[in-house]
Write a protein that holds these residues in place. Structure first.
Motif, short mmCIF file in Angstrom:
data_model
loop_
_atom_site.label_atom_id
_atom_site.label_comp_id
_atom_site.label_asym_id
_atom_site.label_seq_id
_atom_site.Cartn_x
_atom_site.Cartn_y
_atom_site.Cartn_z
N ARG A 127 0.87 -1.18 0.00
CA ARG A 127 0.00 0.00 0.00
C ARG A 127 0.89 1.22 0.00
O ARG A 127 2.12 1.10 0.09
N ALA B 20 0.99 5.13 -2.17
CA ALA B 20 0.88 5.44 -3.60
C ALA B 20 2.07 4.98 -4.46
O ALA B 20 1.89 4.29 -5.46
N PRO B 21 3.32 5.34 -4.09
CA PRO B 21 4.43 4.93 -4.97
C PRO B 21 4.56 3.41 -5.09
O PRO B 21 4.77 2.88 -6.18
N CYS C 209 -0.71 8.66 8.82
CA CYS C 209 -0.66 7.44 8.01
C CYS C 209 0.78 6.96 7.89
O CYS C 209 1.62 7.22 8.76
N ASN C 210 1.08 6.24 6.85
CA ASN C 210 2.47 5.82 6.61
C ASN C 210 2.89 6.29 5.24
O ASN C 210 2.42 5.78 4.22
N ALA C 211 3.72 7.29 5.21
CA ALA C 211 4.34 7.75 3.97
C ALA C 211 5.84 7.51 4.11
O ALA C 211 6.67 8.35 3.80
N THR D 155 8.34 9.26 1.53
CA THR D 155 8.21 10.66 1.11
C THR D 155 8.25 11.55 2.36
O THR D 155 9.25 12.22 2.61
N GLN E 59 -2.22 2.52 9.98
CA GLN E 59 -0.91 2.51 9.30
C GLN E 59 0.14 3.31 10.07
O GLN E 59 1.33 3.03 9.98
N GLY F 179 2.24 12.61 3.28
CA GLY F 179 2.41 12.21 1.89
C GLY F 179 1.19 12.58 1.08
O GLY F 179 0.34 13.36 1.52
N ASP G 88 -1.58 10.83 -2.07
CA ASP G 88 -1.98 9.80 -3.04
C ASP G 88 -2.28 10.38 -4.41
O ASP G 88 -2.19 9.71 -5.42
N LYS H 23 -4.49 10.10 3.13
CA LYS H 23 -5.27 9.26 4.04
C LYS H 23 -6.28 10.07 4.84
O LYS H 23 -5.98 11.17 5.31
N PHE I 88 -9.80 8.22 2.10
CA PHE I 88 -8.97 9.40 1.86
C PHE I 88 -9.79 10.67 2.06
O PHE I 88 -11.02 10.63 2.04
O1 MRU Z 1 -4.48 3.26 2.14
P1 MRU Z 1 -2.98 3.40 2.07
O2 MRU Z 1 -2.26 2.81 3.22
O3 MRU Z 1 -2.44 2.94 0.73
O4 MRU Z 1 -2.76 4.96 2.13
C1 MRU Z 1 -1.45 5.48 2.12
C2 MRU Z 1 -1.42 6.93 2.28
O5 MRU Z 1 -2.42 7.61 2.37
C3 MRU Z 1 -0.08 7.58 2.23
O6 MRU Z 1 -0.02 8.68 3.07
C4 MRU Z 1 0.14 8.05 0.79
O7 MRU Z 1 0.04 6.96 -0.09
C5 MRU Z 1 1.41 8.69 0.59
S1 MRU Z 1 2.65 7.43 0.59
C6 MRU Z 1 4.09 7.96 0.18
#
Ligand code: MRU
Length: 364
Positions: A53, A55-56, A167-169, A179, A206, A245, A247, A258, A333
């Protein structure tokens, strides 16, 4: 977790045939499992079920999914197979633009290939290129973002810079570095004192599960907070800056991230706390302007809200949180309007969240 040996979220298996292998993030921070993606179905499953999970990483996984989709068919069927794969992958999760950008790029690689060329080889190389570009982008984001942390550190005479993230970026969401976390990791490596407030990020947690795990591995001081705590901390002067971060970010600088990010941005604006969004150029959607109207917001299964997952001392388990008959809404989101964003930290520099700056970035 002792003996956790990974520092990249996706790599290639060490023996032929080469498949992408990922950390299965559904088990973190309690157990270390990896997941080998052998075909298109595995790639779709991994993205949809959030084995991977962020975005990148979703984009990189989708690129390999495109490559894998043609391995068991003849060249005559490549076009049909790739169109089908693009649709299947694009249907897995709707918000992160990296997914669409990656599958489109793979499709273009196929369409631009000269007659008789090794299509599988070209697609494999392109997926690898996307992976390394994301890694490189995050490293550069770190270098640009470091200057912001350094400036605050100097103003505080070296006192700890308190950064709030949501969240987790981190590198788990990207390939390496992350990021939002890249500037933090670089600051920590450079001996700048930092402390991170980690939003737990309900419903999937996350922040509590992944960001805290990453920061712990790197030895970065951090504190996990419930999602509704940031405002109070900002009022008390305990947050120097927010870094999150994205998406998908529009041409006018609206940021999808997120769920819960927008509320942190509101609190930051009310308390004059700078609110930064760190993102690679692959997370821009230059075709959209108004994020609130136009960015598709994923709605996920109600069970993510009605149940909570955790560790009971022996295994991962889930327990019910709510009354049997209560309905649930689970938006993945939200959109932070550009007016609440101080700056965007990209691999090409720190820019204002406005159309002119983003257009300039796009053409640079
Ligand atoms: O639902 P997820 O865990 O895929 O959501 C992730 C996020 O919202 C991150 O903050 C976002 O993708 C930026 S990640 C570099």
């Amino acid at each position: 977790m002792r003996n956790f040996r990974f520092h990249s979220s996706i790599w290639l298996t060490s023996s032929e045939p080469l498949y992408p292998e990922v950390i299965d993030q559904r088990y973190l921070p309690f157990e270390a499992h990896t997941f080998i993606i052998r075909n298109l179905e595995d790639a779709c499953f991994a993205i949809r079920e959030m084995v991977v999970r962020g975005a990148p990483l979703i984009g990189v996984t989708a690129a390999y999914g495109m490559y894998l989709s043609i391995l068991d068919c003849s060249a005559d069927d490549y076009n049909e197979r790739l169109c089908m794969a693009q649709k299947a992958l694009n249907d897995t999760r709707p918000t992160a633009i990296n997914l669409y950008t990656a599958t489109r790029r793979m499709m273009e690689t196929y369409r631009q290939a000269e007659k008789g060329s090794d299509i599988a080889g070209l697609l494999f190389n392109e997926a690898n290129r996307i992976r390394f570009e994301e890694l490189d982008a995050c490293r550069k984001i770190g270098e640009y973002g470091l200057s912001l942390i350094l400036e605050i550190s100097r103003k505080k005479d070296g006192g700890p810079v308190n950064i709030l993230t949501h969240c987790n970026a981190g590198w788990l969401a990207c390939v390496e570095w992350g990021t939002a976390t890249a500037p933090i990791y670089l600051a920590h490596k450079n001996g700048i004192s930092v402390h991170v407030w980690v939003d737990e990020t309900r419903p999937r947690n996350q922040g509590a599960r992944l960001t805290a795990f990453e920061l712990g591995l790197a030895g970065v001081p951090h504190t996990i907070i419930p999602d509704n705590t940031g405002g109070l901390l900002m009022q008390q002067g305990k947050v120097d800056l927010v870094i999150v971060g994205s998406d998908r970010t529009t041409l006018d600088g609206d940021v999808a991230n997120k769920i819960g990010t927008y509320m942190e941005a509101l609190a930051a604006a009310d308390n004059q706390v700078p609110f930064y969004v760190a993102l690679p150029i692959s997370s821009f959607d230059f075709s959209l302007t108004d994020g609130i109207r136009n960015i598709p917001v994923e709605q996920r299964d109600a069970t993510e809200v009605s149940y909570i997952e955790g560790w009971n001392g022996k295994e991962i388990t889930t327990v019910k949180l709510i009354p049997d008959d209560s309905p649930v809404a689970n938006y993945g989101f939200d959109i932070t309007p550009a007016r609440l964003v101080t700056s965007l930290i990209t691999e090409k520099g720190i820019i204002n969240p406005d159309r002119d700056s983003i257009l300039h970035l796009m053409h640079s």
